[in-house]
Design a protein around this motif. Structure first.
Motif, short mmCIF file in Angstrom:
data_model
loop_
_atom_site.label_atom_id
_atom_site.label_comp_id
_atom_site.label_asym_id
_atom_site.label_seq_id
_atom_site.Cartn_x
_atom_site.Cartn_y
_atom_site.Cartn_z
N ALA A 170 0.83 -1.23 0.00
CA ALA A 170 0.00 0.00 0.00
C ALA A 170 0.85 1.26 0.00
O ALA A 170 0.49 2.26 0.62
N GLY A 171 1.96 1.20 -0.75
CA GLY A 171 2.84 2.38 -0.82
C GLY A 171 2.14 3.59 -1.40
O GLY A 171 2.52 4.74 -1.12
N TYR A 172 1.07 3.36 -2.17
CA TYR A 172 0.34 4.45 -2.83
C TYR A 172 -0.22 5.45 -1.81
O TYR A 172 -0.55 6.58 -2.12
N ARG A 173 -0.31 5.01 -0.53
CA ARG A 173 -0.91 5.92 0.47
C ARG A 173 -0.08 7.19 0.62
O ARG A 173 -0.59 8.25 0.99
N LYS A 174 1.22 7.09 0.30
CA LYS A 174 2.11 8.25 0.51
C LYS A 174 1.75 9.42 -0.41
O LYS A 174 2.04 10.56 -0.09
N ILE A 175 1.12 9.14 -1.55
CA ILE A 175 0.82 10.26 -2.47
C ILE A 175 -0.42 11.04 -2.02
O ILE A 175 -0.78 12.05 -2.61
N PHE A 176 -1.03 10.55 -0.93
CA PHE A 176 -2.21 11.28 -0.39
C PHE A 176 -1.88 11.83 1.00
O PHE A 176 -2.78 12.04 1.82
N TYR A 203 -15.92 7.30 -5.68
CA TYR A 203 -14.85 6.35 -5.34
C TYR A 203 -13.52 7.05 -5.08
O TYR A 203 -12.51 6.40 -4.85
N LEU A 204 -13.54 8.39 -5.09
CA LEU A 204 -12.28 9.14 -4.96
C LEU A 204 -12.17 9.87 -3.62
O LEU A 204 -11.47 10.86 -3.49
N TYR A 205 -12.91 9.38 -2.62
CA TYR A 205 -12.69 9.94 -1.27
C TYR A 205 -11.34 9.43 -0.77
O TYR A 205 -10.95 8.29 -1.05
N LEU A 206 -10.63 10.30 -0.04
CA LEU A 206 -9.27 9.95 0.39
C LEU A 206 -9.28 8.71 1.28
O LEU A 206 -8.40 7.85 1.17
N ALA A 207 -10.30 8.58 2.11
CA ALA A 207 -10.36 7.39 2.99
C ALA A 207 -10.37 6.12 2.14
O ALA A 207 -9.75 5.12 2.49
N ASN A 208 -11.04 6.19 0.99
CA ASN A 208 -11.08 5.05 0.06
C ASN A 208 -9.69 4.76 -0.48
O ASN A 208 -9.19 3.65 -0.45
N LEU A 209 -9.06 5.83 -0.99
CA LEU A 209 -7.79 5.68 -1.70
C LEU A 209 -6.65 5.29 -0.77
O LEU A 209 -5.64 4.74 -1.22
N ARG A 210 -6.84 5.53 0.54
CA ARG A 210 -5.77 5.23 1.50
C ARG A 210 -5.95 3.85 2.15
O ARG A 210 -5.18 3.48 3.03
N GLN A 211 -6.96 3.11 1.73
CA GLN A 211 -7.19 1.80 2.36
C GLN A 211 -6.08 0.81 2.05
O GLN A 211 -5.28 1.04 1.14
N VAL A 231 -6.87 20.35 7.97
CA VAL A 231 -6.77 21.74 8.46
C VAL A 231 -7.33 21.78 9.88
O VAL A 231 -8.42 21.23 10.13
N GLY A 232 -6.56 22.37 10.78
CA GLY A 232 -7.06 22.51 12.15
C GLY A 232 -7.39 21.15 12.76
O GLY A 232 -8.36 21.02 13.50
N GLY A 233 -6.61 20.14 12.37
CA GLY A 233 -6.85 18.81 12.94
C GLY A 233 -8.02 18.08 12.30
O GLY A 233 -8.29 16.93 12.60
N GLU A 234 -8.73 18.77 11.40
CA GLU A 234 -9.86 18.10 10.72
C GLU A 234 -9.42 17.62 9.34
O GLU A 234 -8.74 18.36 8.62
N PRO A 235 -9.82 16.42 8.92
CA PRO A 235 -9.40 15.92 7.62
C PRO A 235 -10.19 16.56 6.49
O PRO A 235 -11.35 16.94 6.68
N LEU A 236 -9.55 16.71 5.34
CA LEU A 236 -10.28 17.05 4.11
C LEU A 236 -10.64 15.70 3.49
O LEU A 236 -9.80 14.79 3.44
N ASN A 237 -11.87 15.55 3.05
CA ASN A 237 -12.39 14.22 2.74
C ASN A 237 -12.08 13.70 1.34
O ASN A 237 -11.92 12.49 1.15
N HIS A 238 -12.04 14.62 0.37
CA HIS A 238 -12.05 14.15 -1.02
C HIS A 238 -10.73 14.47 -1.72
O HIS A 238 -10.03 15.42 -1.34
N LEU A 239 -10.44 13.73 -2.77
CA LEU A 239 -9.20 13.92 -3.53
C LEU A 239 -9.09 15.37 -4.00
O LEU A 239 -8.01 15.95 -4.07
N PHE A 240 -10.24 16.00 -4.28
CA PHE A 240 -10.21 17.36 -4.87
C PHE A 240 -10.33 18.44 -3.80
O PHE A 240 -10.56 19.61 -4.12
N ASP A 241 -10.21 18.05 -2.50
CA ASP A 241 -10.31 19.04 -1.42
C ASP A 241 -8.94 19.52 -0.96
O ASP A 241 -8.84 20.62 -0.39
N GLY A 242 -7.91 18.71 -1.17
CA GLY A 242 -6.57 19.07 -0.69
C GLY A 242 -6.19 20.45 -1.18
O GLY A 242 -6.51 20.81 -2.33
#
Ligand SMILES: CCC[C@@H](CCO)COc1cccc([C@H](O)CCN)c1
Ligand SMILES: [Fe+2]
Length: 532
Positions: free
Chosen positions: A10-16, A341-349, A52-63
Motif C-alpha cells: 500500500a505504498g500508494y498511500r504516501k501520495i495522499f 470512489y475518490l474519497y481519500l479514505a477510500n484511496l488510503r485503504q 486543516v485545524g486537525g480536521e481531515p479534508l475528505n475528497h481527492l479534490f479538497d486538498g
C-alpha cells in the motif's frame, strides 16, 4: 491480455499525505542523460495539504492546491513547490479551520459566531472555492492555476508566487469552466462551462478567450460566449469535465451525472453541504452527444446523438474524417458518479480493501464514437458509419435520434487508461495514432501506457512500488516531426530519494533519464510543459 500488479504494501498511500512547501528549489540527482533539446519547466497542480485545524479534508479534490515545478536546464534538474495562496488556503491557515467549503468537505462552522449570525451567513450564499488544485494553463502570456469554479488564480511560473484571484463571472456568463481548455495554435483559448445564471437559461456555454493582445491589454476583457448548448434536463445540468474540438466543430458529451440545482443553489442553507452532495444520477437519459460549429458558432440541434450511460471526464482527441467526427474518450460504464470512489479514505485503504471497493465501481473503457455529419437524407435503421478503419456504428431511429455504438480501443477489468495525453501541438483536432495515459489499477496510478488508437497495441512502463502521474508529451523540435518524450512525476516511497521526474522515449517507452529528489511529491492531477 492485460495483467495487473498487486500493491500489498500500500505504498500508494504516501501520495495522499500532506507535505510542506519548499522555500527554494532543491537539486535533483540525474540518472541517465537529459536530452540536450529538453530545456524548460514542468508545471503541475495537485492537492498538498489534506487536513486543516486537525480536521481531515475528505475528497481527492479538497486538498489545498500545491504548485510543483521541475526546471530542466543544461542537463540538470531542480524541483520547487509552493502552496497557492488562495483565499481558501490563507483563511484556513489564519483561522486554523476549513473556512471555504471544498468539493467534498464542508466549511467548519466559525466557533466565534453565534447561531443567528451563522444562520444568516448561510443565506449570504456559499463562498465558492478558489482552491485551484487541478490544472495550470496560459491565457495570453499569463499563467493560471485552475479548478472548475468561476475563480482562476494567476501565478508567477518562475517563483510560483500567487499573483491574483480572478473571477470569470466578471467577463463571462458562466458559473465555472472546465480545467481542460483547448488552445489554438494562435493562443486562442476555448472552454465550456455550466451556466445556471441569467433568466434561468440553464445550459452550457462554450467560451472563447483571445490570445495575448499587441497592446498588452487583458485578453479576458475580450472573452465572449461563442455558443450555448441546451441542457437535456432544464433544472439539472450535467457535470462537465472536458470537451472535444476539431478544426470546425465542438463536441460536448452530456453525461447522466447531474448537478441538482435546487440543492446547489440553495444547498448552503443546510449545514455541512458540499459540492459532492449536489450530484445525482439520471437513470433514463443515457448519454447524449452535442455538436456545434466553430465558425460561425452554431448549435446543430437536429444532430441528436444518443448512446448508453457512461461517465466521461477526459476526451482523448477528436477529429473530422470524410464527413464523420471521430470522438475518442476515456469512459466509465454506468451512471453512478465515479467521484464517489475518490474519497481519500477510500484511496488510503489497504490494498485488499481498495480492490474490493473498486469491484462495484463503474468500469473503465477507452472508446471511439463516430458521429455522421449528414443525418438528414439518410436511411433509417442502417449503419451510417462508412469509415473503413472503425467498427463504431451510428443508426438513425424513427424518432430522429441517432443511436451510437462505440469501438472499444482499450478495456481491462478495473484497469483504466486515464489522464490521457497526445502530441497536442501537432495532433489535436487531427487524425492521430498515439495516446499516452496513466494506468489506474483499481483507481491507484501504477503504470504509464502508450496506446496505438489505430492498432490497439499498447506499450507499458511500470516499476515495482512506483506511482506515476499523468504522462506529459513534449515534442522533440526539428524538421521531421518525429516523436518526443513523456514526462511523469513518479513516487517510489521506499526509495532513498522517494520521488523522481521520469523521462521516457515516447516511441518505445524506454527510460531515457530520471531526476531523483529527496522529497515525496503528493498526487498531481494535470499540468503543462513550459518551453524556455
Ligand atoms: C456542483 C459542481 C459544481 C462544478 C462547477 C460548476 O460549474 C464543479 O465545482 C468544483 C468545485 C470544487 C472542485 C472541483 C474540482 O475541479 C473537481 C475535479 N476536477 C469542482
Ligand atoms: Fe481532468
Amino acid at each position: 491480455l492485460v495483467f495487473s500488479v498487486e500493491h500489498p504494501a500500500a505504498g500508494y498511500r504516501k501520495i495522499f499525505d500532506s507535505v510542506e512547501e519548499l522555500n527554494e528549489a532543491i537539486p535533483a540527482e540525474v540518472i541517465g542523460t537529459i536530452p540536450s533539446w529538453l530545456g524548460g519547466s514542468v508545471l503541475r497542480m495537485g492537492p498538498g495539504l489534506f487536513e486543516v485545524g486537525g480536521e481531515p479534508l475528505n475528497h481527492l479534490f479538497d486538498g489545498q492546491a500545491l504548485i510543483h515545478k521541475f526546471d530542466l536546464k543544461d542537463g540538470g534538474v531542480t524541483y520547487h513547490r509552493r502552496f497557492l495562496r488562495s483565499d481558501a488556503y490563507v483563511r484556513a491557515m489564519t483561522e486554523n479551520r476549513v473556512v471555504i467549503t471544498e468539493f467534498g468537505t464542508a466549511a467548519f462552522p466559525d466557533p466565534c459566531k453565534n447561531v443567528f449570525s451563522r444562520f444568516f451567513t448561510y443565506f449570504k450564499g456559499i463562498e465558492v472555492t478558489d482552491n485551484c488544485s487541478v490544472n495550470i494553463y496560459t491565457i495570453g502570456e499569463d499563467f493560471y492555476a485552475v479548478t472548475e469554479s468561476n475563480y482562476i488564480t494567476k501565478v508567477d511560473p518562475d517563483s510560483l508566487e500567487t499573483l491574483k484571484k480572478v473571477d470569470l463571472c466578471k467577463y463571462l456568463s458562466v458559473n465555472g469552466v472546465t480545467a481542460h481548455p483547448h488552445t489554438d495554435t494562435d493562443g486562442t483559448v476555448y472552454n465550456i462551462g455550466n451556466c445556471f445564471g441569467k433568466n434561468m437559461s440553464l445550459a452550457y456555454n462554450i467560451v472563447k478567450i483571445p490570445p495575448a493582445q499587441k497592446d498588452k491589454s487583458e485578453p479576458l476583457e475580450k472573452s465572449k460566449v461563442l455558443v450555448q448548448l441546451p441542457s437535456s434536463e432544464r433544472l439539472k445540468p450535467s457535470y462537465i469535465h472536458s470537451f472535444g474540438m476539431t478544426d470546425n466543430y465542438f463536441v460536448f458529451v452530456e453525461q447522466p451525472v447531474k448537478i441538482n440545482l435546487f440543492k446547489f443553489l440553495s444547498a448552503w442553507a443546510f449545514t455541512g453541504a458540499t459540492y459532492m452532495d449536489c450530484f445525482e444520477s439520471n437513470y433514463s437519459m443515457g448519454t447524449w452527444f452535442h455538436l456545434a460549429t466553430k465558425d460561425p458558432p452554431d448549435y446543430l440541434n437536429s444532430h441528436r446523438f444518443r448512446t448508453s450511460a457512461f461517465n466521461i471526464f477526459h476526451h482523448i482527441n477528436t477529429y473530422e474524417d470524410q464527413g464523420f467526427i471521430v470522438v475518442d474518450l476515456c469512459t466509465w460504464k454506468g451512471h453512478e458518479f465515479v467521484y464517489n470512489y475518490l474519497y481519500l479514505a477510500n484511496l488510503r485503504q489497504e490494498w485488499e480493501e481498495v480492490k474490493k471497493a473498486a469491484v462495484n465501481a463503474p468500469q473503465p473503457e477507452v472508446r471511439r464514437y463516430v458521429l455522421p455529419l449528414d443525418v438528414h437524407r439518410v436511411e433509417q435503421g442502417k449503419n451510417l458509419v462508412s469509415l473503413s478503419y472503425t467498427t463504431a456504428t451510428a443508426v438513425l431511429h424513427p424518432d430522429g435520434t441517432v443511436w451510437l455504438e462505440p469501438e472499444v480501443l482499450f478495456s481491462g477489468p478495473r484497469l483504466a487508461f486515464e489522464f490521457p495525453q497526445i502530441n497536442y501541438s501537432q495532433r489535436s483536432g487531427k487524425k492521430y495514432s498515439f495516446a499516452y495515459g496513466l494506468g489506474l489499477n483499481h483507481f491507484i496510478p501504477d503504470r504509464i501506457v502508450k496506446l496505438n488508437v489505430q492498432s490497439k497495441e499498447t506499450l507499458t512502463w511500470q516499476e515495482d512500488e512506483c506511482y506515476p502521474s499523468e504522462p506529459m508529451f513534449v515534442a522533440k523540435p526539428g524538421i521531421v516531426l518525429i516523436d518526443g518524450v513523456l514526462l511523469s512525476v513518479v513516487v517510489k516511497p521506499g526509495a532513498q530519494r522517494p520521488a523522481f521526474l521520469l523521462i521516457l522515449d515516447a516511441v518505445d517507452l524506454k527510460e531515457i533519464a530520471r531526476a531523483e529528489v529527496d522529497a515525496i511529491v503528493p498526487v498531481t492531477l494535470h499540468g503543462m510543459y513550459r518551453h524556455p
